[in-house]
Design an enzyme around this catalytic site. Structure first.
Site, PDB file in Angstrom:
ATOM      1  N   LYS A 142     -12.966   2.544 -51.112  1.00 60.14           N
ATOM      2  CA  LYS A 142     -14.321   2.249 -51.586  1.00 60.14           C
ATOM      3  C   LYS A 142     -15.214   3.504 -51.590  1.00 60.14           C
ATOM      4  CE  LYS A 142     -13.983  -2.249 -52.243  1.00 60.14           C
ATOM      5  NZ  LYS A 142     -12.575  -2.519 -51.986  1.00 60.14           N
TER       6      LYS A 142
HETATM    7  C1  LIG Z   1     -14.543  -7.444 -55.773  1.00 57.58           C
HETATM    8  C2  LIG Z   1     -14.008  -7.469 -54.371  1.00 57.58           C
HETATM    9  N1  LIG Z   1     -14.329  -8.502 -53.570  1.00 57.58           N
HETATM   10  C3  LIG Z   1     -13.911  -8.585 -52.308  1.00 57.58           C
HETATM   11  C4  LIG Z   1     -13.125  -7.595 -51.751  1.00 57.58           C
HETATM   12  C5  LIG Z   1     -12.633  -7.761 -50.347  1.00 57.58           C
HETATM   13  O1  LIG Z   1     -12.997  -6.723 -49.506  1.00 57.58           O
HETATM   14  P1  LIG Z   1     -12.090  -6.366 -48.213  1.00 57.58           P
HETATM   15  O2  LIG Z   1     -10.832  -5.744 -48.716  1.00 57.58           O
HETATM   16  O3  LIG Z   1     -12.950  -5.394 -47.458  1.00 57.58           O
HETATM   17  O4  LIG Z   1     -11.863  -7.616 -47.472  1.00 57.58           O
HETATM   18  C6  LIG Z   1     -12.764  -6.486 -52.529  1.00 57.58           C
HETATM   19  C7  LIG Z   1     -11.948  -5.418 -51.946  1.00 57.58           C
HETATM   20  O5  LIG Z   1     -11.064  -4.861 -52.472  1.00 57.58           O
HETATM   21  C8  LIG Z   1     -13.201  -6.423 -53.875  1.00 57.58           C
HETATM   22  O6  LIG Z   1     -12.853  -5.406 -54.672  1.00 57.58           O
END
Ligand SMILES: Cc1ncc(COP(=O)(O)O)c(C=O)c1O
Length: 370
Positions: free
Chosen positions: A183
């Site tokens: 990210k």
């Molecule tokens: C659009 C979106 N929503 C939710 C998430 C979930 O985040 P995490 O991987 O920190 O749980 C991501 C992560 O890749 C994402 O790209």
């Protein structure tokens, strides 16, 4: 003597001496969790996006889960969302026994099409869950017109600006950010919910910490909770990353500019340009291949040329779990399905050089000409 081809990775975090120092300080303090770095990281994040409150959580996914609970999602409810997202968006709805109701996407922005979202709203709709996909802000004004609770999936959109000028995350609706290592900034794993409502913050803070109210003893829990906490180690990393966020965002935007120049004229659809006041927070550089080029074969061919790439993103409704649990079938969301079948994420990270971008462009250009 054969020379080894340098592999250009898909993503790479910027981690250096400030991050090492910040983490070491926490390790030496002995206060590894539930310590002072958590509120400090929240306060710095609030200042960054112009929100009133923030809750640090263990991931973007757990942030989505708690944010949906905070807007009152219950078993049997429906949530209107985009099928063109990372699967966690829809999964968080299912965690609560609710149903994600998908609406097709806009072919330019790749975010949920406001007209399709409006058509998907029904008597059981409890909330809207727009995603700022690939860091490009969704059309919030159109979605807000319905007067329903909104949770924003801003996991990919740190640094983005809404069409009306505010920083994404500062609108008052719970908005969740993700800090996985690919990210805009990272805490290894982690997430943040920003929001404007103090009562919701209190609920989220309690639920991320096993349902423990702020004024209660360690063993007294007045509601169902989870362990969705973010450690002080991760928060220290986050504080160090926030210090250099502007530089990292600017570097990503610079790399995106190089890509635009290098890929101009090729038979590829590039990420949409900023329009109408909206500003993308650059997260990934995703192109859409022409139909005549097989996407999966392109991934393999690029790998052989030392370029990592990834199909990004597959349509959520066509994943096996969603087909089996909700009976989804191909053809329901044609724009999403077309885009999902053609999208390819290219290497994209702040330290990427203009020479590396040129190598990726050359590799793609060769495959398109073959
Ligand atoms: C659009 C979106 N929503 C939710 C998430 C979930 O985040 P995490 O991987 O920190 O749980 C991501 C992560 O890749 C994402 O790209």
């Amino acid at each position: 003597m054969s020379t080894q081809l340098e592999v250009i990775p898909l993503a790479k975090p910027v981690i250096g001496e400030p991050e090492e120092r910040a983490v070491l300080e926490v390790l030496r303090s002995g206060h590894l969790s539930l310590g002072p770095r958590v509120p400090a990281f929240e306060a710095a994040f609030v200042a960054r996006v112009g929100a009133e409150h923030a809750c640090a959580v263990s991931s973007g996914t757990t942030g989505l889960h708690l944010a949906l609970r905070a807007v009152g999602l219950e078993r049997g409810d429906e949530v209107v969302t985009s099928p063109f997202s990372f699967v966690a968006t829809a999964n968080a709805v299912v965690y609560e026994g609710a149903t994600p109701v998908f609406a097709d996407i806009d072919p330019r922005t790749l975010n949920v099409d406001p007209a399709a979202a409006a058509a998907a709203i029904g008597p059981r709709t409890r909330a809207l869950l727009p995603v700022h996909i690939f860091g490009y802000p969704a059309d919030m004004a159109a979605l807000e017109d319905h007067g329903l609770p909104i949770v924003e999936d801003a996991a990919e959109a740190l640094g983005a600006v809404y069409a009306d000028g505010g920083a994404v995350g500062g609108r008052g609706h719970p908005a969740i950010f993700g800090f996985y290592a690919n990210k805009q900034m990272t805490t290894g794993e982690g997430g943040m919910i920003t929001l404007g409502d103090a009562a919701r913050k209190e609920r989220i803070d309690a639920e991320r910490n096993q349902g423990r109210a702020p004024d209660m003893g360690w063993l007294d829990h007045d509601r169902l909770g989870f362990n969705y906490r973010l450690s002080d180690i991760a928060c220290a990393l986050g504080l160090a990353q926030l210090e250099r966020l502007d530089d990292m965002l600017a570097a990503r935007a610079r790399v995106a500019g190089w890509y635009r120049e290098a890929l101009a004229g090729l038979e590829l659809e590039l990420p949409c340009a900023d329009a109408g006041g909206a500003v993308r927070g650059w997260f990934v550089f995703v192109v859409q291949l022409p139909e005549r080029l097989d996407r999966d074969a392109t991934v393999v061919a690029l790998r052989e040329l030392g370029v990592q790439s990834k199909p990004y993103l597959p349509a959520i409704h066509l994943m096996s779990y969603y087909r089996e649990a909700f009976g989804h079938r191909p053809g329901e969301f044609p724009v999403c399905e077309r885009v999902a079948g053609a999208s390819l994420a290219l290497p994209f990270f702040p330290q990427m050089t203009e020479g590396q971008v040129a190598r990726v462009a050359e590799a793609l250009s060769g495959l398109l000409a073959a």
